[in-house]
Design a protein around this motif. Sequence first.
Motif, PDB file in Angstrom:
ATOM      1  N   ALA A 179     -23.339   1.728  -5.578  1.00 19.50           N
ATOM      2  CA  ALA A 179     -23.960   2.969  -5.114  1.00 19.50           C
ATOM      3  C   ALA A 179     -25.361   3.054  -5.707  1.00 19.50           C
ATOM      4  O   ALA A 179     -25.535   2.952  -6.921  1.00 19.50           O
ATOM      5  CB  ALA A 179     -23.121   4.170  -5.535  1.00 19.50           C
ATOM      6  N   TRP A 180     -26.339   3.234  -4.854  1.00 15.25           N
ATOM      7  CA  TRP A 180     -27.728   3.261  -5.308  1.00 15.25           C
ATOM      8  C   TRP A 180     -28.416   4.531  -4.812  1.00 15.25           C
ATOM      9  O   TRP A 180     -27.986   5.153  -3.835  1.00 15.25           O
ATOM     10  CB  TRP A 180     -28.488   2.034  -4.785  1.00 15.25           C
ATOM     11  N   THR A 181     -29.474   4.915  -5.486  1.00 17.17           N
ATOM     12  CA  THR A 181     -30.281   6.064  -5.071  1.00 17.17           C
ATOM     13  C   THR A 181     -31.753   5.692  -5.158  1.00 17.17           C
ATOM     14  O   THR A 181     -32.147   4.878  -6.006  1.00 17.17           O
ATOM     15  CB  THR A 181     -30.024   7.291  -5.955  1.00 17.17           C
ATOM     16  N   LEU A 182     -32.563   6.272  -4.289  1.00 17.50           N
ATOM     17  CA  LEU A 182     -33.998   6.026  -4.320  1.00 17.50           C
ATOM     18  C   LEU A 182     -34.626   6.681  -5.540  1.00 17.50           C
ATOM     19  O   LEU A 182     -34.233   7.779  -5.938  1.00 17.50           O
ATOM     20  CB  LEU A 182     -34.654   6.592  -3.067  1.00 17.50           C
ATOM     21  N   SER A 198     -35.280   3.553   2.977  1.00 20.03           N
ATOM     22  CA  SER A 198     -33.829   3.572   2.822  1.00 20.03           C
ATOM     23  C   SER A 198     -33.178   2.362   3.486  1.00 20.03           C
ATOM     24  O   SER A 198     -32.273   1.742   2.930  1.00 20.03           O
ATOM     25  CB  SER A 198     -33.252   4.864   3.404  1.00 20.03           C
ATOM     26  N   MET A 201     -33.950  -0.746   1.437  1.00 20.23           N
ATOM     27  CA  MET A 201     -33.197  -0.741   0.188  1.00 20.23           C
ATOM     28  C   MET A 201     -31.719  -1.028   0.432  1.00 20.23           C
ATOM     29  O   MET A 201     -31.074  -1.732  -0.355  1.00 20.23           O
ATOM     30  CB  MET A 201     -33.355   0.614  -0.502  1.00 20.23           C
ATOM     31  N   GLN A 202     -31.174  -0.508   1.522  1.00 18.22           N
ATOM     32  CA  GLN A 202     -29.768  -0.754   1.836  1.00 18.22           C
ATOM     33  C   GLN A 202     -29.521  -2.238   2.063  1.00 18.22           C
ATOM     34  O   GLN A 202     -28.569  -2.815   1.523  1.00 18.22           O
ATOM     35  CB  GLN A 202     -29.353   0.052   3.067  1.00 18.22           C
ATOM     36  N   ALA A 205     -29.821  -4.064  -1.239  1.00 17.90           N
ATOM     37  CA  ALA A 205     -28.663  -3.792  -2.100  1.00 17.90           C
ATOM     38  C   ALA A 205     -27.446  -4.591  -1.649  1.00 17.90           C
ATOM     39  O   ALA A 205     -26.672  -5.089  -2.486  1.00 17.90           O
ATOM     40  CB  ALA A 205     -28.356  -2.302  -2.100  1.00 17.90           C
ATOM     41  N   ASN A 231     -25.824   4.620  -0.259  1.00 16.44           N
ATOM     42  CA  ASN A 231     -26.906   5.400  -0.840  1.00 16.44           C
ATOM     43  C   ASN A 231     -26.298   6.718  -1.312  1.00 16.44           C
ATOM     44  O   ASN A 231     -26.221   7.693  -0.566  1.00 16.44           O
ATOM     45  CB  ASN A 231     -28.003   5.632   0.202  1.00 16.44           C
TER      46      ASN A 231
END
Length: 297
Positions: A179-182, A198, A201-202, A205, A231
């Motif tokens: 699980a990632w966040t900006l 986004s 980044m997805q 990831a 995200n």
Amino acid sequence: MSGFVVVGVDGSPESLAALDWAAEEAAGRGLGLRVVLAWPSVVTPLSVLEAVDVARRQAEVTLREAELRVRERWPELTVTAVQVPHDPVRALVEEAGAETLVLGSRGLGAVAGFLVGSVSRRVLAKVECPVVLVREGRAQEEAGEVVVGVDPYQGAAEVLGHAFAVAERRGLPLRAVYAWTLPVAYQYAGIAASVDVSGEMQTFAEVELARVVQPWRAEHPGVTVVEEVLNARPAKVLAERAAAGAGLVVIGRRVRRSPLGAHLGSVAHAVLHHVPCPVAVVPYERTPDEKQEAGDE
């Protein structure tokens, strides 16, 4: 003590659930089981000495009953049961040479205050072996999957290695979650609007998660694996997956040598308070490259 799974007991429902989980783990790994009940030595007024003696004898009964419970259900298991004359934190930390340490997540029994949340947190901060926390009634609910929270850049090898080993040993599927966040800065200056941050980044990831999972897939080909990249906040995702019926959640905890500051990260802290199934906390030390990226010497 190497070659053993160690479990702390106090007679509470939570510690009995931990006892069952630990016995199953020890039997599955071909290890011995060491059952520990902490009874701290204290200066006692003569007026209450008789009551203390009664409580101490009850603690001895609790320990013997725990040992008998294991021997009846797992007769092939080598079991050692000991009463340790220290406070619970010291007693459990001294046992941390174990392969795995198992605790009830909230125990209140014959030894007042044993295995309450504060004790478990203090033990987690001090030991360097995997610690499993078990709640009452959830020790044997293993029809679900092993859910492992993965950070591809910190502790991935230790955390994934533990999760894959458990999944293979217990015949469970495994879900690897990243699980990632900006970063907050991306929300300003029109950065997010100018490019598909986004989306990029997805994709990135997903590639990174696959990179760290692949060696463990190859080492454990019999484990069914699902990779999930979202995200979202890690603790929220892991809690949701656990509530959906996971048998075990595996998370990492970075070992911190300094006596100052927090020793249990925010994600681990949130997971331990909100996930209903057993949680395995796996310690890891950052590699030199990770320390350099973080600006540590």
